[in-house]
Design a protein around this motif. Sequence first.
Motif, mmCIF file in Angstrom:
data_model
loop_
_atom_site.group_PDB
_atom_site.id
_atom_site.type_symbol
_atom_site.label_atom_id
_atom_site.label_comp_id
_atom_site.label_asym_id
_atom_site.label_seq_id
_atom_site.Cartn_x
_atom_site.Cartn_y
_atom_site.Cartn_z
ATOM 1 N N VAL A 42 -39.697 9.663 6.012
ATOM 2 C CA VAL A 42 -38.466 9.008 5.566
ATOM 3 C C VAL A 42 -37.624 10.000 4.755
ATOM 4 N N ALA A 43 -38.262 10.562 3.714
ATOM 5 C CA ALA A 43 -37.526 11.470 2.844
ATOM 6 C C ALA A 43 -37.135 12.744 3.596
ATOM 7 N N GLY A 44 -38.020 13.221 4.458
ATOM 8 C CA GLY A 44 -37.727 14.453 5.202
ATOM 9 C C GLY A 44 -36.505 14.307 6.083
ATOM 10 N N THR A 45 -36.424 13.205 6.862
ATOM 11 C CA THR A 45 -35.282 13.078 7.769
ATOM 12 C C THR A 45 -33.997 12.787 6.988
ATOM 13 N N VAL A 46 -34.084 12.019 5.900
ATOM 14 C CA VAL A 46 -32.875 11.789 5.100
ATOM 15 C C VAL A 46 -32.403 13.114 4.494
ATOM 16 N N ALA A 47 -33.367 13.943 4.074
ATOM 17 C CA ALA A 47 -33.009 15.253 3.516
ATOM 18 C C ALA A 47 -32.261 16.088 4.552
ATOM 19 N N VAL A 48 -32.754 16.076 5.795
ATOM 20 C CA VAL A 48 -32.063 16.824 6.854
ATOM 21 C C VAL A 48 -30.635 16.301 7.014
ATOM 22 N N ALA A 49 -30.490 14.950 6.970
ATOM 23 C CA ALA A 49 -29.168 14.352 7.128
ATOM 24 C C ALA A 49 -28.206 14.894 6.067
ATOM 25 N N ASN B 259 -35.533 8.135 12.843
ATOM 26 C CA ASN B 259 -34.931 9.429 12.525
ATOM 27 C C ASN B 259 -33.611 9.209 11.793
ATOM 28 N N PHE B 260 -33.669 9.259 10.453
ATOM 29 C CA PHE B 260 -32.460 9.006 9.674
ATOM 30 C C PHE B 260 -31.431 10.122 9.836
ATOM 31 N N ALA B 261 -31.842 11.257 10.372
ATOM 32 C CA ALA B 261 -30.911 12.367 10.547
ATOM 33 C C ALA B 261 -30.241 12.339 11.918
ATOM 34 N N PHE B 262 -30.556 11.336 12.737
ATOM 35 C CA PHE B 262 -30.052 11.298 14.119
ATOM 36 C C PHE B 262 -28.546 11.500 14.177
ATOM 37 N N GLY B 263 -27.813 10.668 13.447
ATOM 38 C CA GLY B 263 -26.355 10.751 13.471
ATOM 39 C C GLY B 263 -25.847 12.109 13.021
ATOM 40 N N ASP B 264 -26.455 12.651 11.981
ATOM 41 C CA ASP B 264 -25.979 13.930 11.459
ATOM 42 C C ASP B 264 -26.346 15.089 12.373
ATOM 43 N N LEU B 265 -27.479 14.970 13.071
ATOM 44 C CA LEU B 265 -27.830 16.006 14.041
ATOM 45 C C LEU B 265 -26.787 16.047 15.149
ATOM 46 N N VAL B 266 -26.327 14.860 15.572
ATOM 47 C CA VAL B 266 -25.259 14.812 16.572
ATOM 48 C C VAL B 266 -23.968 15.355 15.960
ATOM 49 N N GLY B 267 -23.714 15.001 14.690
ATOM 50 C CA GLY B 267 -22.537 15.537 13.999
ATOM 51 C C GLY B 267 -22.557 17.062 13.984
ATOM 52 N N LEU B 268 -23.747 17.615 13.778
ATOM 53 C CA LEU B 268 -23.892 19.071 13.802
ATOM 54 C C LEU B 268 -23.444 19.636 15.148
ATOM 55 N N GLY B 269 -23.882 18.974 16.237
ATOM 56 C CA GLY B 269 -23.479 19.406 17.578
ATOM 57 C C GLY B 269 -21.979 19.316 17.771
ATOM 58 N N ILE B 270 -21.382 18.207 17.291
ATOM 59 C CA ILE B 270 -19.940 18.024 17.458
ATOM 60 C C ILE B 270 -19.180 19.141 16.743
ATOM 61 N N PHE B 271 -19.591 19.458 15.536
ATOM 62 C CA PHE B 271 -18.857 20.475 14.779
ATOM 63 C C PHE B 271 -19.153 21.884 15.280
ATOM 64 N N ALA B 272 -20.344 22.099 15.843
ATOM 65 C CA ALA B 272 -20.602 23.398 16.467
ATOM 66 C C ALA B 272 -19.680 23.578 17.663
ATOM 67 N N THR B 273 -19.503 22.497 18.440
ATOM 68 C CA THR B 273 -18.571 22.530 19.568
ATOM 69 C C THR B 273 -17.165 22.842 19.075
ATOM 70 N N LEU B 274 -16.767 22.149 18.015
ATOM 71 C CA LEU B 274 -15.423 22.329 17.476
ATOM 72 C C LEU B 274 -15.222 23.759 16.975
ATOM 73 N N LEU B 275 -16.268 24.322 16.393
ATOM 74 C CA LEU B 275 -16.182 25.684 15.845
ATOM 75 C C LEU B 275 -15.901 26.696 16.957
ATOM 76 N N VAL B 276 -16.618 26.541 18.080
ATOM 77 C CA VAL B 276 -16.411 27.462 19.204
ATOM 78 C C VAL B 276 -15.042 27.217 19.833
#
Lengths: 310, 610
Positions: free
Chosen positions: A106-113, A36-53
């Motif tokens: 491969v391309a799908g998860t990188v795209a999500v990232a 899952n090439f988007a793993f790190g960015d999915l976690v990044g999404l969570g971190i910034f959602a937390t920060l936003l609230v």
Amino acid sequence: MTIALQVLISGLAAGGVYGLFAAGHSLIYRLTGIVNFAFGDLVGLGIFATLLVLAGTSPVTQAGAHEPRFLLALVVGLACCVGASVATYFGLVQPYLARGSTIGWVAGTVAVAFAIRAAIGAVFQRSSYIFPDPLPFHRVGHAGFVGIGGAQVQARAFFVIGLALALALGSAWLLERTRFGRALRAVADDDEGARIVGVPVDLFVGLAFGLVGALAMIAAIAAAPGEAVSANTGTLLGLKGLVAALAVRFGPPLYAFVAGLVLGVLEAAIANVHLGGWQLGPAYREVLPLLFVLLLISIWPSREALEERE
Amino acid sequence: MTAAALGRTGTELRRAAGQARGAWSTGAWVAAGAAALGLLVPFLGLPGLRMDALASTVYLAVAATGLGLTVGAAGLPSLGAGAFVAIGAFTSALLMARAGWPLEPAALCGALAALAASVISGGVVRLRPAFLAVSTWLLAWLVWLFLLAFPSVSGGSQGLIVPVRSLFGLSATPTVHYEAALVLLVLSLLGIAAARRGAFGLELSALRQHPALATSLGVPLARQRLGAFAFSAALAGLAGGLSVQLAGVADPAAYDPFLSFKLLVAVLLGGAAATLGPVVGVAALGLIGLVSDPLARLLQLPLQRFDAAVAAFLLVFVLALGGDGIIPWLTPWLSRFRRPRSQATVPYRSAAPGPKAALRVEGLTKAFGGVVALDGLSFEVTPGETVALVGPNGSGKTTALRLISGAMLPDAGRVCFGDRDLTEAPTRERVRLGIARTLQATSTFPELTALETVLVGRSARRCYGGGARTALATPRARAEEPAARAAALHALAMVGLDQQADVPVPELTSAQRRLTGLAAALATEPQILLVDEPAAGVGVEELEPLARVLAAIGRQGVGVLLVEHNLRLVRLAAERMIVLAAGQVVAEGSVAEVGESELVRQAYLGAQRL
């Protein structure tokens, strides 16, 4: 000696977070055969959602967050991370797995990232932010630093190490002892077989995608107030996890966790340790481990990493 | 001496020109016209055209075209193409800015540096696709993080200022760059198209569709894939080395891992299956950029991030629609267009080495974990005889074939062919010497025709089938093609499938697919043929034709080792029989004696009485 202790503790704290990312990567690989090439960015999404609230998009100068607000923010962040992870699995991984198309996932998860990074960048336009600290570490010792054996170590480091270990051992227990964990191990061994005996494979794998995201996110948030966060934070953590997981050829998650710890200590050592007047320095910190792992897999691939012969 | 060589070269050139005239078709006219029109673009005085942007887009198309060979032909999901562009760009920029080199040798060194980097990291082509994707992704990050961490090399956030240079004697204006990039693009397209149509492309395609089957026919996996990977890298490095002078500055920010992703998106968007796909993809991305950039400015979003998001969502869209890309959508008939002609144009001539030799195995032992699959197996197969290897499931028959063919190495024991010890030799060398093997069950290349499948088996017999020779269509490589085709048709005729030569493999019956696999092994011109369960799933009425084919092979002096469960086929085809149980020989002798014995019945049914 002093420096060695400092390097070890700060390295283990960073490595604990890397380790949870690495364990997540390796669990996902063993369950599905994908990375899952988007793993790190999915976690990044969570971190910034937390920060936003927690603090909105305005820059936080310092300090503490009120506890109820922090809990709310954390729940929102976890929900974002888990939801997006599960959606990634069902939307962009599972369809291509079913079709046997490597390039698709491969391309799908990188795209999500990249999409997540673009979205974070569009909302949080500064280059970096300070994450508010829910726990009053700055009151411990001298402004958050404690002395051990002559070394000055961030008090937070101990908390992060402990939390990472607890999460790793907890998930190991989950995998070993619970019904859900046994089902996941069955899927990793033989997903067709697991399907036949009635394991809801897609549902459980989707849940695992969300779960590894949540675990990694909790560790990353615990470590986040230590330094500035940016849209790259999640990406780089995911990358470090990938380096550690590749070093053990996506072996058992616990091995990957240990590899993450080693990577953390190694990075700290490369940045700080003098060897007889010869010091590599911080510039080499990220480059050398990457180079080493890349050469390792290229020159000495193990059998499970090689293309299937028969 | 020199005069003779010149004369030969002249003859070859005239012949090549003649062949080129013969191959000149409407499509070629259209392509040549498009290329000529492209060269004229700067002089048409189009309003609002920015030559520098156009030229750098063409350079990007060169890099993407190279990546198309890796992703499309070889099927390697490379996420590291941008790393090679960056290596080429910074090598070239450093040589120009610090050492004062002219542009051409600096860009060439950039290509060489990228080539060297791809060869050093080239071991990754042997990996499973998931591992390959991760490794190349890490490479993209490694190069970018290196540039960020070492401002002394990369010029830091300012970048390296590249001085003014000339290109082929002309001042390197955007227009000159554009013309050079277009010529480079056309040349690389021609080279890659030739490589994909020739032996190299066929072998890459076979390796992509079924690595195990292609390897068993003697196709060298690591070498062919590395060829494609390294060629892509060198082309990317050259494009990077030239384009950096056009940009005037080598800025690390322009070479982040997003560049790698963008190149992959271009390839997939245009269609990885077509040589022209990446060019179409880059053009499509450029056109979308024309729309999305003003939009981003309007919404006050950071430009590069917006580009990234657009590219990402575009890709998700393409993938959701089936992931084939623009060109395959436009021309569903394209893949059928280029089937080789099945008429033999030259008579078949054997290329196999001379004297026949016997296969001898001594004390072969192999254990998997605690399970002993083979325990000191010894036997011999002499030229022209057909030996059946029988035994219950799990008795080690297929393991024996794998050890003999080189698919795996034994724990102990020797495999000898004549007086040569082949125990450690790679599969390709064994195939060259004359040991070929068919795979169990229905292993096929689903995208190839029967004839193309059999042509894959010619790999080890080709001398000029490498990537470079195929891409340049050297006289020898071209001369070898009809010979290989004649040999493949001969092999198909031996199994009685010469009428089905141009039928795609999925349209053949299951028995015909097995025969195609047998023909592919025959095309390697074996002296010892290892056949794994040819009768599994074959109807009773098809057994006798199969036995006749095996007998015909034996009559040509080929020693056949037949692993088979079907005792009827064994009786029809084999003269001698070896019975295995638990990895050891329990009986050996003529089919008439051993076939009727109690031992065979026990080996199959176990010790219990019925």
